[in-house]
Every structure is written in C-alpha cells, then in structure tokens.
Design an enzyme around this catalytic site. Structure first.
Site, mmCIF file in Angstrom:
data_model
loop_
_atom_site.group_PDB
_atom_site.id
_atom_site.type_symbol
_atom_site.label_atom_id
_atom_site.label_comp_id
_atom_site.label_asym_id
_atom_site.label_seq_id
_atom_site.Cartn_x
_atom_site.Cartn_y
_atom_site.Cartn_z
ATOM 1 C CE LYS A 1 57.938 82.538 64.651
ATOM 2 N NZ LYS A 1 56.581 81.989 64.279
ATOM 3 N NE ARG B 1 59.184 77.795 59.526
ATOM 4 C CZ ARG B 1 59.062 79.141 59.759
ATOM 5 N NH1 ARG B 1 60.306 79.735 60.337
ATOM 6 N NH2 ARG B 1 58.059 79.703 59.416
ATOM 7 N NE ARG C 1 52.144 87.774 58.767
ATOM 8 C CZ ARG C 1 52.755 87.053 59.513
ATOM 9 N NH1 ARG C 1 53.383 87.182 60.650
ATOM 10 N NH2 ARG C 1 52.907 85.744 58.752
ATOM 11 N NE ARG D 1 55.049 86.766 55.336
ATOM 12 C CZ ARG D 1 55.536 86.091 56.200
ATOM 13 N NH1 ARG D 1 55.730 86.890 57.508
ATOM 14 N NH2 ARG D 1 55.383 84.883 56.228
ATOM 15 N NE ARG E 1 53.168 80.917 56.479
ATOM 16 C CZ ARG E 1 52.792 82.050 57.008
ATOM 17 N NH1 ARG E 1 51.780 82.569 55.759
ATOM 18 N NH2 ARG E 1 53.169 82.771 57.714
HETATM 19 P P1 ADP Z 1 55.938 82.739 59.725
HETATM 20 O O1 ADP Z 1 56.519 82.404 60.922
HETATM 21 O O2 ADP Z 1 54.985 83.830 60.081
HETATM 22 O O3 ADP Z 1 55.421 81.397 59.120
HETATM 23 P P2 ADP Z 1 58.409 83.296 58.556
HETATM 24 O O4 ADP Z 1 58.796 84.751 58.046
HETATM 25 O O5 ADP Z 1 59.110 82.841 59.787
HETATM 26 O O6 ADP Z 1 56.796 83.274 58.631
HETATM 27 O O7 ADP Z 1 58.566 82.187 57.552
HETATM 28 C C1 ADP Z 1 58.283 82.462 56.364
HETATM 29 C C2 ADP Z 1 58.681 81.330 55.220
HETATM 30 O O8 ADP Z 1 60.357 81.248 55.320
HETATM 31 C C3 ADP Z 1 58.645 79.921 55.644
HETATM 32 O O9 ADP Z 1 57.320 79.339 55.471
HETATM 33 C C4 ADP Z 1 59.620 78.872 55.136
HETATM 34 O O10 ADP Z 1 59.340 78.773 53.743
HETATM 35 C C5 ADP Z 1 60.751 80.025 55.024
HETATM 36 N N1 ADP Z 1 61.805 79.701 56.303
HETATM 37 C C6 ADP Z 1 61.909 80.591 57.243
HETATM 38 N N2 ADP Z 1 62.723 80.063 58.324
HETATM 39 C C7 ADP Z 1 62.903 78.749 57.895
HETATM 40 C C8 ADP Z 1 63.729 77.850 58.348
HETATM 41 N N3 ADP Z 1 64.353 77.843 59.677
HETATM 42 N N4 ADP Z 1 63.885 76.479 57.570
HETATM 43 C C9 ADP Z 1 63.428 76.584 56.437
HETATM 44 N N5 ADP Z 1 62.459 77.588 56.031
HETATM 45 C C10 ADP Z 1 62.182 78.495 56.561
#
Ligand code: ADP
Ligand code: ZN
Length: 207
Positions: A13, A88, A122, A153, A164
C-alpha cells in the site's frame, strides 16, 4: 478524487500510495505514519498508542476517526485524498461515510505466504521515511535514496506480523464486501512486480 487503499499489511500500500498521490496530486495520508511520527516525538497521542501498535493491535477508533476528520480539513485535501490504513474496520468506514466518503476503493490483493516474507524483510529510513526490502537494496542499513540510516519497525517481527494479519482478516477484510456493495471497489493483483502493479493500478483507477 477521493481514494481509499485497502490491503493486508505488507501488500504494498505504501509503495503504491506514493505513486498514486503524485499522479493525482492528492495527499497521501497514512494513519500508521501519523501514529509512528507521534511515537517518535513522544506526544501524548504517541504514548497512548505505543503498546497497542507495538503488539500489532488497532488503536482506538474514536481517536483514529478524530485524527482523520481533522486531517481532511486541511487545504491540501481540496482535490481529494488518498487514505492508506484508514478505514481499518466497519466502524471507521461508516464514520468516514458520514463526513467525507471515498469515490473509489482500491484493494491490493496479495497472497498471504508472500506477505510474511515481505514484511520481515522490510526496512524503513529514519530520515526520509522511505521503505525498502532487503532483497532489493545493496546495503541493508543505508537508505538508497538519501543515505539515511535504515531500521526495522518494531511491529515487523514475525510474531507481531501474525497478530496483524489476524486483525486484518477479522476486522479489515469485511470492508471489501462493504465497498463492493457500494460499487466503489476495484481490485488489483499485488503479487506482481512494483511496475506491473503500478500499471494495473492506473488502469483500475482510470487515470
Ligand atoms: P501496515 O499496513 O503495514 O500494517 P500501518 O503503518 O498501516 O501498517 O499501521 C501500523 C499500525 O498502526 C497498526 O497495526 C495499528 O496499530 C495502527 N493503525 C494504523 N491505522 C489504524 C487505524 N485506521 N485504526 C486503528 N489503528 C491503526
Ligand atoms: Zn532515506
């Protein structure tokens, strides 16, 4: 255009987002990046979400929705937005429909076996925020773009990746049906090489 990017962690993404936001001249808004930025600066928000994020769980809905609602009011959103990582779950999707619904939802579809490999390899750059895979860069510690130091990360370890992916399957995947019913969903195969995915994304979005 208002675009939501859907896809499992590691589906690419972030990579596609950079490219789409440039093409459409809309801001790339990543909730994950915003939370990480806050953690780095140790803001009250950052401290609040740290343990949830590090363990691979979602941050609270009310807090995340408010954050996006505020962000979408900025001037740079006048042409639209590209949301990466939000919504999400169904609750967040319904909230977004209440204040600024998307025109299109792009679903990046990647096989689950591929995802684990992608995520654990990554690396991210401290300086410019770029992300890379160790297989495709010459020095695993140095950013090929700006020379900055690369790091892994905290939530990119295999144990957290499992959490996740589970969170994705139970909470985020239902959004595919939700947006498909609204006739907004376009799906692109994300298993291919970056440039091929880019081409298919352009076609899917009609840009
Ligand atoms: P990835 O898509 O690789 O899992 P992101 O950078 O999008 O990584 O998200 C990392 C973390 O940030 C998630 O695991 C969550 O803890 C938090 N997070 C991101 N977006 C949201 C959201 N819309 N609602 C709740 N938590 C979120
Ligand atoms: Zn860099």
């Amino acid at each position: 255009m208002k675009v939501v990017l859907l896809g499992a962690p590691g589906s690419g993404k972030g990579t596609q987002a950079g490219f789409i936001s440039e093409k459409l001249n809309i801001p790339h808004i990543s909730t994950g990046d915003i939370f990480r930025e806050n953690m780095k600066k140790k803001t009250p928000l950052g401290l609040k979400v740290k343990s949830l994020m590090d363990s691979g769980n979602l941050c609270p809905d009310d807090l995340t929705v408010e954050l996006i609602k505020e962000r979408l009011n900025h001037d740079d959103c006048k042409n639209g937005y590209l949301l990466d990582g939000f919504p999400r779950n169904l609750h967040q999707a319904k909230a977004l429909d209440g204040f600024c619904p998307p025109d299109k939802v792009l679903n990046l579809d990647v096989d689950f076996e591929r995802i684990e490999r992608r995520i654990t390899g990554r690396r991210s750059c401290y300086e410019c925020g770029g992300t890379y895979h160790v297989d495709f860069i010459t020095d695993p510690n140095k950013c090929p773009l700006c020379g900055g130091e690369l790091f892994t990360r905290k939530d990119d370890t295999s144990e957290t990746v499992k959490t996740r992916l589970k969170v994705y399957q139970t909470q985020t995947e239902p959004l595919i049906g939700y947006y498909s019913e609204q006739n907004k969903l376009v799906t692109v195969d994300g298993n291919a090489e970056i440039s091929d995915v880019e081409r298919n994304v352009l076609e899917a979005l009609g840009i």
